[in-house]
Motif scaffolding. Structure first.
Motif, PDB file in Angstrom:
ATOM      1  N   ARG A 162      -5.853 -13.726  -1.284  1.00 10.34           N
ATOM      2  CA  ARG A 162      -4.888 -12.997  -2.087  1.00 10.34           C
ATOM      3  C   ARG A 162      -5.425 -11.601  -2.394  1.00 10.34           C
ATOM      4  O   ARG A 162      -6.638 -11.392  -2.411  1.00 10.34           O
ATOM      5  CB  ARG A 162      -4.616 -13.706  -3.417  1.00 10.34           C
ATOM      6  CG  ARG A 162      -3.938 -15.054  -3.321  1.00 10.34           C
ATOM      7  CD  ARG A 162      -2.464 -14.927  -2.929  1.00 10.34           C
ATOM      8  NE  ARG A 162      -1.812 -16.211  -2.995  1.00 10.34           N
ATOM      9  CZ  ARG A 162      -1.834 -17.120  -2.026  1.00 10.34           C
ATOM     10  NH1 ARG A 162      -2.513 -16.868  -0.907  1.00 10.34           N
ATOM     11  NH2 ARG A 162      -1.205 -18.264  -2.154  1.00 10.34           N
ATOM     12  N   PRO A 163      -4.548 -10.658  -2.701  1.00 11.03           N
ATOM     13  CA  PRO A 163      -5.040  -9.390  -3.250  1.00 11.03           C
ATOM     14  C   PRO A 163      -5.507  -9.623  -4.680  1.00 11.03           C
ATOM     15  O   PRO A 163      -5.100 -10.598  -5.320  1.00 11.03           O
ATOM     16  CB  PRO A 163      -3.806  -8.478  -3.208  1.00 11.03           C
ATOM     17  CG  PRO A 163      -2.640  -9.392  -3.192  1.00 11.03           C
ATOM     18  CD  PRO A 163      -3.091 -10.662  -2.533  1.00 11.03           C
ATOM     19  N   PRO A 164      -6.368  -8.763  -5.221  1.00 15.78           N
ATOM     20  CA  PRO A 164      -6.890  -8.982  -6.572  1.00 15.78           C
ATOM     21  C   PRO A 164      -5.854  -8.805  -7.659  1.00 15.78           C
ATOM     22  O   PRO A 164      -5.985  -9.353  -8.742  1.00 15.78           O
ATOM     23  CB  PRO A 164      -8.002  -7.924  -6.695  1.00 15.78           C
ATOM     24  CG  PRO A 164      -7.639  -6.875  -5.710  1.00 15.78           C
ATOM     25  CD  PRO A 164      -6.963  -7.592  -4.578  1.00 15.78           C
ATOM     26  N   TYR A 165      -4.801  -8.033  -7.372  1.00 18.72           N
ATOM     27  CA  TYR A 165      -3.770  -7.823  -8.377  1.00 18.72           C
ATOM     28  C   TYR A 165      -2.696  -8.892  -8.226  1.00 18.72           C
ATOM     29  O   TYR A 165      -2.460  -9.415  -7.132  1.00 18.72           O
ATOM     30  CB  TYR A 165      -3.164  -6.426  -8.256  1.00 18.72           C
ATOM     31  CG  TYR A 165      -2.853  -6.011  -6.842  1.00 18.72           C
ATOM     32  CD1 TYR A 165      -1.650  -6.362  -6.230  1.00 18.72           C
ATOM     33  CD2 TYR A 165      -3.776  -5.274  -6.108  1.00 18.72           C
ATOM     34  CE1 TYR A 165      -1.383  -5.991  -4.932  1.00 18.72           C
ATOM     35  CE2 TYR A 165      -3.503  -4.896  -4.802  1.00 18.72           C
ATOM     36  CZ  TYR A 165      -2.302  -5.259  -4.216  1.00 18.72           C
ATOM     37  OH  TYR A 165      -2.049  -4.891  -2.917  1.00 18.72           O
ATOM     38  N   PRO A 166      -1.999  -9.254  -9.301  1.00 21.18           N
ATOM     39  CA  PRO A 166      -1.047 -10.383  -9.257  1.00 21.18           C
ATOM     40  C   PRO A 166       0.303  -9.992  -8.655  1.00 21.18           C
ATOM     41  O   PRO A 166       1.316  -9.931  -9.330  1.00 21.18           O
ATOM     42  CB  PRO A 166      -0.922 -10.767 -10.728  1.00 21.18           C
ATOM     43  CG  PRO A 166      -1.136  -9.473 -11.463  1.00 21.18           C
ATOM     44  CD  PRO A 166      -2.158  -8.712 -10.654  1.00 21.18           C
ATOM     45  N   VAL A 167       0.312  -9.662  -7.369  1.00 22.35           N
ATOM     46  CA  VAL A 167       1.553  -9.299  -6.689  1.00 22.35           C
ATOM     47  C   VAL A 167       1.766 -10.256  -5.530  1.00 22.35           C
ATOM     48  O   VAL A 167       0.904 -10.389  -4.663  1.00 22.35           O
ATOM     49  CB  VAL A 167       1.502  -7.845  -6.177  1.00 22.35           C
ATOM     50  CG1 VAL A 167       2.763  -7.534  -5.389  1.00 22.35           C
ATOM     51  CG2 VAL A 167       1.347  -6.881  -7.339  1.00 22.35           C
ATOM     52  N   GLN A 168       2.891 -10.936  -5.510  1.00 22.64           N
ATOM     53  CA  GLN A 168       3.208 -11.858  -4.427  1.00 22.64           C
ATOM     54  C   GLN A 168       4.065 -11.105  -3.407  1.00 22.64           C
ATOM     55  O   GLN A 168       5.265 -11.298  -3.293  1.00 22.64           O
ATOM     56  CB  GLN A 168       3.936 -13.097  -4.968  1.00 22.64           C
ATOM     57  CG  GLN A 168       4.097 -14.215  -3.957  1.00 22.64           C
ATOM     58  CD  GLN A 168       2.776 -14.895  -3.631  1.00 22.64           C
ATOM     59  OE1 GLN A 168       1.826 -14.745  -4.366  1.00 22.64           O
ATOM     60  NE2 GLN A 168       2.737 -15.648  -2.547  1.00 22.64           N
ATOM     61  N   TYR A 169       3.431 -10.192  -2.665  1.00 19.26           N
ATOM     62  CA  TYR A 169       4.180  -9.360  -1.733  1.00 19.26           C
ATOM     63  C   TYR A 169       4.528 -10.114  -0.457  1.00 19.26           C
ATOM     64  O   TYR A 169       5.597  -9.930   0.107  1.00 19.26           O
ATOM     65  CB  TYR A 169       3.371  -8.106  -1.406  1.00 19.26           C
ATOM     66  CG  TYR A 169       4.112  -7.101  -0.562  1.00 19.26           C
ATOM     67  CD1 TYR A 169       5.322  -6.555  -1.012  1.00 19.26           C
ATOM     68  CD2 TYR A 169       3.617  -6.701   0.673  1.00 19.26           C
ATOM     69  CE1 TYR A 169       6.006  -5.631  -0.247  1.00 19.26           C
ATOM     70  CE2 TYR A 169       4.301  -5.767   1.444  1.00 19.26           C
ATOM     71  CZ  TYR A 169       5.489  -5.232   0.979  1.00 19.26           C
ATOM     72  OH  TYR A 169       6.167  -4.317   1.737  1.00 19.26           O
ATOM     73  N   PHE A 170       3.610 -10.953   0.009  1.00 17.12           N
ATOM     74  CA  PHE A 170       3.851 -11.756   1.204  1.00 17.12           C
ATOM     75  C   PHE A 170       4.077 -13.208   0.796  1.00 17.12           C
ATOM     76  O   PHE A 170       3.803 -13.617  -0.325  1.00 17.12           O
ATOM     77  CB  PHE A 170       2.637 -11.741   2.138  1.00 17.12           C
ATOM     78  CG  PHE A 170       2.141 -10.386   2.529  1.00 17.12           C
ATOM     79  CD1 PHE A 170       2.974  -9.288   2.559  1.00 17.12           C
ATOM     80  CD2 PHE A 170       0.818 -10.220   2.888  1.00 17.12           C
ATOM     81  CE1 PHE A 170       2.510  -8.050   2.935  1.00 17.12           C
ATOM     82  CE2 PHE A 170       0.336  -8.987   3.272  1.00 17.12           C
ATOM     83  CZ  PHE A 170       1.175  -7.889   3.291  1.00 17.12           C
ATOM     84  N   THR A 171       4.544 -14.002   1.774  1.00 19.31           N
ATOM     85  CA  THR A 171       4.485 -15.450   1.603  1.00 19.31           C
ATOM     86  C   THR A 171       3.027 -15.880   1.781  1.00 19.31           C
ATOM     87  O   THR A 171       2.198 -15.130   2.302  1.00 19.31           O
ATOM     88  CB  THR A 171       5.340 -16.161   2.663  1.00 19.31           C
ATOM     89  OG1 THR A 171       4.776 -15.890   3.960  1.00 19.31           O
ATOM     90  CG2 THR A 171       6.781 -15.669   2.625  1.00 19.31           C
ATOM     91  N   ASN A 172       2.710 -17.087   1.350  1.00 19.19           N
ATOM     92  CA  ASN A 172       1.339 -17.582   1.514  1.00 19.19           C
ATOM     93  C   ASN A 172       0.912 -17.553   2.979  1.00 19.19           C
ATOM     94  O   ASN A 172      -0.224 -17.200   3.307  1.00 19.19           O
ATOM     95  CB  ASN A 172       1.233 -19.003   0.961  1.00 19.19           C
ATOM     96  CG  ASN A 172       1.365 -19.033  -0.548  1.00 19.19           C
ATOM     97  OD1 ASN A 172       1.231 -18.003  -1.204  1.00 19.19           O
ATOM     98  ND2 ASN A 172       1.642 -20.199  -1.101  1.00 19.19           N
ATOM     99  N   ASP A 173       1.832 -17.918   3.883  1.00 23.47           N
ATOM    100  CA  ASP A 173       1.511 -17.888   5.303  1.00 23.47           C
ATOM    101  C   ASP A 173       1.253 -16.468   5.777  1.00 23.47           C
ATOM    102  O   ASP A 173       0.517 -16.240   6.744  1.00 23.47           O
ATOM    103  CB  ASP A 173       2.654 -18.506   6.118  1.00 23.47           C
ATOM    104  CG  ASP A 173       2.749 -20.013   5.922  1.00 23.47           C
ATOM    105  OD1 ASP A 173       1.749 -20.592   5.468  1.00 23.47           O
ATOM    106  OD2 ASP A 173       3.807 -20.583   6.218  1.00 23.47           O
ATOM    107  N   GLY A 174       1.852 -15.498   5.098  1.00 27.65           N
ATOM    108  CA  GLY A 174       1.667 -14.108   5.490  1.00 27.65           C
ATOM    109  C   GLY A 174       0.248 -13.644   5.288  1.00 27.65           C
ATOM    110  O   GLY A 174      -0.308 -12.924   6.129  1.00 27.65           O
ATOM    111  N   TYR A 175      -0.378 -14.036   4.181  1.00 28.38           N
ATOM    112  CA  TYR A 175      -1.761 -13.651   3.924  1.00 28.38           C
ATOM    113  C   TYR A 175      -2.695 -14.273   4.962  1.00 28.38           C
ATOM    114  O   TYR A 175      -3.519 -13.595   5.576  1.00 28.38           O
ATOM    115  CB  TYR A 175      -2.187 -14.097   2.514  1.00 28.38           C
ATOM    116  CG  TYR A 175      -1.475 -13.380   1.407  1.00 28.38           C
ATOM    117  CD1 TYR A 175      -1.632 -12.000   1.224  1.00 28.38           C
ATOM    118  CD2 TYR A 175      -0.653 -14.058   0.519  1.00 28.38           C
ATOM    119  CE1 TYR A 175      -0.988 -11.338   0.193  1.00 28.38           C
ATOM    120  CE2 TYR A 175      -0.003 -13.401  -0.512  1.00 28.38           C
ATOM    121  CZ  TYR A 175      -0.168 -12.043  -0.666  1.00 28.38           C
ATOM    122  OH  TYR A 175       0.469 -11.392  -1.690  1.00 28.38           O
TER     123      TYR A 175
END
Length: 567
Positions: A162-175
């Motif tokens: 995950r990125p360190p900041y709390p932003v859900q920009y992608f789906t989990n599969d995207g990361y």
């Protein structure tokens, strides 16, 4: 309560886990060196094949320990945690789980700070993860650049990216999909070394058995800078056979951007671990220790040298003028300047007084969307600046990205030839704008499409090479001007701590000086960073500030800090 010891204390029992707490200048390295010698001379478990693993976070610490330990018969292995884990876990065993993660293990050639950013890579990722609706490619790359492995709060034994900041920009599969694209090319980011090490010891327990047999003793310096994943690995290693020893200072935790979490040192525990504390300060004069004690009333150190010196001094004016003024009072060879920003350290080395904190290398990524050209320019800048600092191995590695990552002898020769051309012709582009270097690279190093208009052209013709070159990160702790982070573990006769506006913001006196006026070391990392900087000084301490109000001048003088205003 911890047992109070001094830096010369020899632990009578080397077969128990231990933790040592100690402030700046207390003699942590001296204690560690003595303990290593104690193990080498007295261990019955080390034998011929066993080694002591010693993890450090700076080259300075590595060199100091090796020099002081002396001949160790090859039974001491000292390195960074990433290098250690890659050499002893990832490289020999990752092929066993490679298929689970689409990793091309046969193509691995180390680890670095690689982040993919090419147009085709972005399109491939979108198609693979079903996220074609995402339009901001710059934000996608920025998110990739910020990804960190961490433990899932809902499943404490599972790592997620995950990125360190709390932003859900992608789906989990995207990361994870991005990571698999990276891995499928045989590429590992530094952070991926932690992930695969943890997955290997969790899925292949025999790896731990082998590691414990090779390293019956595992020591960690600057433990406060470790991340939760590193600590989890350390606890697994120390669960059987291997003795763990950690040394550090909670208030010198300044690496949150690498995943370190304040409080880890105090909370770290293993069965039957013994806690120790080293008090006092052998490094600094009475006046400097007095200032450190004022900033940190929870740890009052005694100045064990007991040498009176001059008061710490805050110099008001330009930072280069401050250095010049100090040079009239002290030998220039003994003056070290410490600053918050990498660009400031590089600018001072080049004699530039500019206050430029926009990361122009990062800006280049968004200015030039032609990935082949952008990579050629960016990697060439880094390579030539590394080479001019003497980091030839790193220069060849980064420039080798343009030539198949140096995988064949011919690739290596092409890289070496390209670097030689860049160095030999430095004067032809270094004093001009970046467009001069672009033209040189295109004609002599790597052909790519030209440009006449657009954002990339505007950036290249309007950016001085000298400005973008100072954005290249210094890899090692060398030179008389360093970032504060690169000064960790070192000490200097005369220190100038440089304060200025950060990340393009104007200088704010009260914010910049708050670490002195209203210190909060426990919860403010910026305050801890400047505490580390002040504590590097042995005899003479100066602070450079662009401005200072009359009210704050009065407050500083009451604190025993002298004020020098430059013309």
């Amino acid at each position: 309560m911890p047992i109070i010891i001094n830096s010369d204390h020899i632990l009578p029992d080397i077969e128990h886990h231990f933790k040592v707490l100690a402030g700046p200048g207390a003699g942590k390295t001296r204690f560690l060196v003595n303990h290593i010698k104690n193990i080498l001379h007295n261990s019955e478990r080390l034998k011929i094949q066993g080694k002591i693993a010693c993890i450090t976070y700076t080259n300075v610490a590595t060199e100091t320990i090796l020099k002081r330990v002396g001949d160790h018969g090859g039974r001491l292995e000292i390195s960074t945690i990433h290098s250690f884990l890659y050499a002893h876990i990832v490289k020999p065993y990752v092929h066993m789980i490679a298929n689970d993660y689409d990793l091309d293990a046969s193509n691995l050639s180390g680890h670095d700070d690689i982040v993919l950013s090419g147009y085709q890579t972005i399109q491939d990722w979108k198609a693979k993860t079903g996220q074609q609706h995402l339009r901001d490619d710059g934000l996608i790359v920025d998110t990739w650049n910020s990804l960190k492995w961490k433990f899932d709060t809902s499943n404490p034994e599972q790592l997620i990216i995950r990125p360190p900041y709390p932003v859900q920009y992608f789906t989990n599969d995207g990361y994870l999909g991005y990571k698999k694209l990276l891995w499928s090319k045989g590429l590992l980011h530094h952070d991926d070394v932690l992930f695969f090490s943890y997955e290997l010891v969790r899925k292949k327990p025999f790896v731990l058995t082998v590691l414990r047999a090779k390293f019956p003793y595992f020591l960690v310096d600057e433990f406060q800078d470790t991340s939760p994943i590193q600590i989890a690995l350390l606890k697994l290693i120390g669960a059987q056979e291997t003795i763990i020893g950690v040394v550090g200072d909670e208030i010198q935790s300044i690496y949150s951007f690498l995943g370190a979490v304040p409080g880890q040192l105090n909370s770290f525990s293993l069965p039957n671990i013994t806690d120790y504390e080293i008090q006092g300060n052998w490094r600094s004069t009475n006046e400097i220790v007095g200032l450190l004690n004022r900033l940190r009333p929870t740890l009052i150190q005694q100045p064990l040298r007991n040498i009176a010196g001059s008061n710490p001094t805050i110099i008001i004016g330009d930072k280069l003028a401050a250095l010049a003024w100090i040079a009239t009072q002290h030998s220039p060879d003994n003056i070290f300047s410490l600053c918050r920003e990498n660009s400031t350290a590089n600018a001072i080395k080049k004699g530039l007084g500019i206050n430029l904190h926009t990361d122009l290398l990062q800006k280049l990524k968004s200015a030039d969307l032609t990935s082949e050209r952008r990579r050629a320019v960016s990697d060439s800048i880094k390579a030539v600046e590394y080479a001019r600092l003497g980091y030839f191995k790193d220069a060849l590695k980064v420039l080798g990205r343009l030539f198949n990552r140096n995988k064949t002898v011919d690739d290596q020769k092409r890289t070496l030839t390209a670097l030689r051309k860049l160095i030999d012709n430095y004067s032809s582009y270094a004093s001009g704008n970046l467009i001069d270097m672009v033209d040189f690279i295109r004609a002599n190093i790597k052909p790519f499409s030209g440009l006449r208009t657009g954002a990339a052209h505007t950036f290249y013709i309007g950016t001085p090479y000298s400005h973008i070159s100072i954005a290249v990160k210094n890899l090692y702790e060398t030179g008389s001007c360093r970032t504060i982070h690169k000064s960790k573990g070192d000490e200097f006769d005369c220190v100038l701590v440089i304060l200025e506006g950060r990340r393009g913001n104007a200088f704010n006196e009260n914010n910049a000086l708050s670490f002195l006026l209203s210190p909060n070391l426990a919860s403010n990392e910026e305050h801890r960073i400047h505490y580390v900087a002040l504590s590097r000084s042995q005899n003479n301490l100066f602070i450079s500030s662009p401005s200072l109000s009359a009210a704050n001048e009065t407050r500083f003088k009451a604190m025993g800090i002298d004020v020098q205003r430059l013309p």
